[in-house]
Design an enzyme around this catalytic site. Structure first.
Site, mmCIF file in Angstrom:
data_model
loop_
_atom_site.group_PDB
_atom_site.id
_atom_site.type_symbol
_atom_site.label_atom_id
_atom_site.label_comp_id
_atom_site.label_asym_id
_atom_site.label_seq_id
_atom_site.Cartn_x
_atom_site.Cartn_y
_atom_site.Cartn_z
ATOM 1 N N LYS A 1 0.869 -1.196 0.000
ATOM 2 C CA LYS A 1 0.000 0.000 0.000
ATOM 3 C C LYS A 1 0.891 1.225 0.000
ATOM 4 O O LYS A 1 2.018 1.180 0.511
ATOM 5 C CB LYS A 1 -0.869 0.013 1.253
ATOM 6 N N ASP B 1 -6.931 4.493 -4.555
ATOM 7 C CA ASP B 1 -7.606 4.339 -3.259
ATOM 8 C C ASP B 1 -8.233 5.718 -3.021
ATOM 9 O O ASP B 1 -8.430 6.478 -3.978
ATOM 10 C CB ASP B 1 -6.592 3.939 -2.166
HETATM 11 N N1 GLU Z 1 -7.346 0.368 -2.960
HETATM 12 C C1 GLU Z 1 -8.098 -0.820 -3.269
HETATM 13 C C2 GLU Z 1 -8.131 -1.745 -2.080
HETATM 14 O O1 GLU Z 1 -8.168 -1.276 -0.959
HETATM 15 C C3 GLU Z 1 -7.657 -1.470 -4.574
HETATM 16 C C4 GLU Z 1 -6.225 -1.893 -4.647
HETATM 17 C C5 GLU Z 1 -5.776 -2.365 -6.028
HETATM 18 O O2 GLU Z 1 -6.588 -2.422 -6.947
HETATM 19 O O3 GLU Z 1 -4.586 -2.689 -6.151
HETATM 20 O O4 GLU Z 1 -8.172 -2.939 -2.177
#
Ligand code: GLU
Length: 449
Positions: free
Chosen positions: A129, A169
């Protein structure tokens, strides 16, 4: 709070100690530990091989300065993060968040959740992340572009389609992904489509990626309701938030015959007893980037706008918290239970506090945790990577079918695991154990790395 197994207690104490001052990370770790007692009793190797300690320690954490120049010519400084948490199952995968609340602890909580969420999809993706404390609200397109370019100028050296694949996100959508992809391409001189997901359809994005998190959460909850011979049909639903997750949750709930009567943003919530007008909501949020009060102003009488307050005071059968972490408290949960809620599905990451979760569970409310229910976004990101790698592009229907299949599989894996470990109907336990076991077994097979 649930008791922690005595073999796990010292490990938890150590993790909390060495990650001081990171309350959201502590909360996410504790919740997983609460589920693992039954697993280590059955499989002592997870303790013997220190797999739990290893999973709690990110493989790599990158923190960097992001300087940029605003429209007035002032130099601005933000902080950028990327936590590459676990690559046992595949390249690090997880979104980037731009929000003033972002700090290392928040990114670590999100990265930690992402490991298990990604494992639950059954697809070959590790967990990571990233983000920044940059606030995109009120910034011009030019400012957002310069920020994204500066952010990627540092981050690009840590990325790659086989290394680390970010996506969006909170605060990062297709506009920001476009600016970041453009800068990555320029710096590396590589058209590496699979290095970012959530791309626009114009240059390698996947159909249904935008809709995927909200649609996926709705599919999950529909299947969960099905275990009690219920469905969204005819239900009154409240969806917090009005970003990408909330909008496409509302769209799918309506398609399943439900009526969404309220949604929100950080400035307040609106109640529309006729059902939220999705076309208007999309125009306000996706096109004009305005506040939710604009919805009430445009609709006129009959629509209530409440500044501040709690959206969870609005009575409903199904609640879908889809805004941000810890937005639904113990007090909110008690109000929802009193008002007769039968199911709660987390569209956001960790939107319910631990007190709220245990309130729902004690009251017998069906509860779908985010790491299972909102996995549709990242799952469709993995489908985007698949399309990019094969230089192909799938139809909306094909992509959505795969998404629905994946969500049903995740639901069933959680339900079966909960059953196997003696806690039928406990999706929190089922998701934590099913995700953990998949990652821990892969790590174990790779030796001590
Ligand atoms: N931010 C999204 C999540 O919390 C998607 C992450 C992604 O597609 O890599 O899963």
């Amino acid at each position: 709070m649930t008791q922690i197994d005595e073999k796990l207690e010292p490990i938890l104490v150590e993790v909390l100690h060495r990650n001081a001052g990171e309350p959201e990370f502590h909360q996410a770790v504790r919740e997983v530990f609460e589920s693992l007692g039954r697993v280590v009793a059955k499989h002592p190797t997870y303790i013997e091989h220190a797999l739990i300690e290893r999973i709690c320690e990110p493989e790599r954490q990158i923190i960097f300065r992001v300087p940029w120049v605003d429209d007035q010519g002032n130099v601005q400084i933000n902080r950028g993060f990327r936590v590459q948490f676990n690559s046992a199952l595949g390249p690090y995968k997880g979104g980037i968040r731009f929000h003033p609340s972002v700090n290392l602890g928040i990114i670590k909580f999100l990265g930690f959740e992402q490991i298990f969420k990604n494992a639950l999809t059954g697809l070959p993706i590790g967990g990571g992340k990233g983000g920044s404390d940059f606030n995109p609200h009120g910034r011009s397109d030019g400012e957002v572009m310069r920020f994204c370019q500066s952010f990627m100028t540092e981050l690009h050296r840590h990325l790659g389609e086989y290394i680390d694949v970010p996506a969006g996100d909170i605060g990062v959508g297709k506009r920001e992904i476009g600016y970041m992809f453009g800068q990555y391409k320029r710096l590396t001189n590589r058209y590496e489509s699979g290095v970012l997901t959530g791309k626009d359809l114009a240059y390698g994005g996947s159909r249904a990626r935008r809709e995927a998190t909200g649609y996926g959460a709705t599919y999950f909850v529909e299947r969960m309701l099905g275990t009690k011979n219920e469905s969204f049909d005819g239900k009154r639903v409240v969806v917090s938030g009005s970003g990408n997750v909330a909008i496409y949750t509302i769209e799918k709930v309506i398609a399943f015959g439900g009526k969404v009567v309220a949604c929100s943003d950080s400035s307040g919530y609106v109640v529309d007893e006729n059902g939220i007008d999705l076309g208007l909501l999309k125009e306000i949020k996706e096109v004009r980037r305005e506040r939710i009060s604009e919805y009430a102003r445009r609709k006129g009488s009959g629509v209530e706008h409440v500044a501040g307050g709690s959206i969870w005071d609005v009575p409903c059968d199904v609640a879908m918290p889809s805004a941000t972490q810890n937005e639904l408290t113990g007090r909110d949960a008690r109000v929802l239970v009193k008002n007769g809620v039968i199911a709660v599905g987390e569209g956001a990451n960790m939107p319910c506090t631990p007190e709220a979760v245990s309130t729902f569970q004690k009251a017998g409310v069906l509860f779908a945790p985010g790491k299972a229910a909102n996995a549709g976004g990242v799952a469709t990101s993995a489908l985007e990577m698949q399309q990019n790698a094969s230089r192909d592009s799938w139809s909306f229907a094909r992509t959505e079918d795969r998404l629905a299949q994946i969500m049903n599989n995740i639901h069933d894996a959680c339900a079966e695991t909960a059953e196997e470990y003696g806690a039928p109907g406990n999706y929190v336990l089922g998701a934590n154990i099913a995700g953990f076991v998949r990652v821990a077994d892969a790590m174990d097979a790779l030796g001590v790395i």
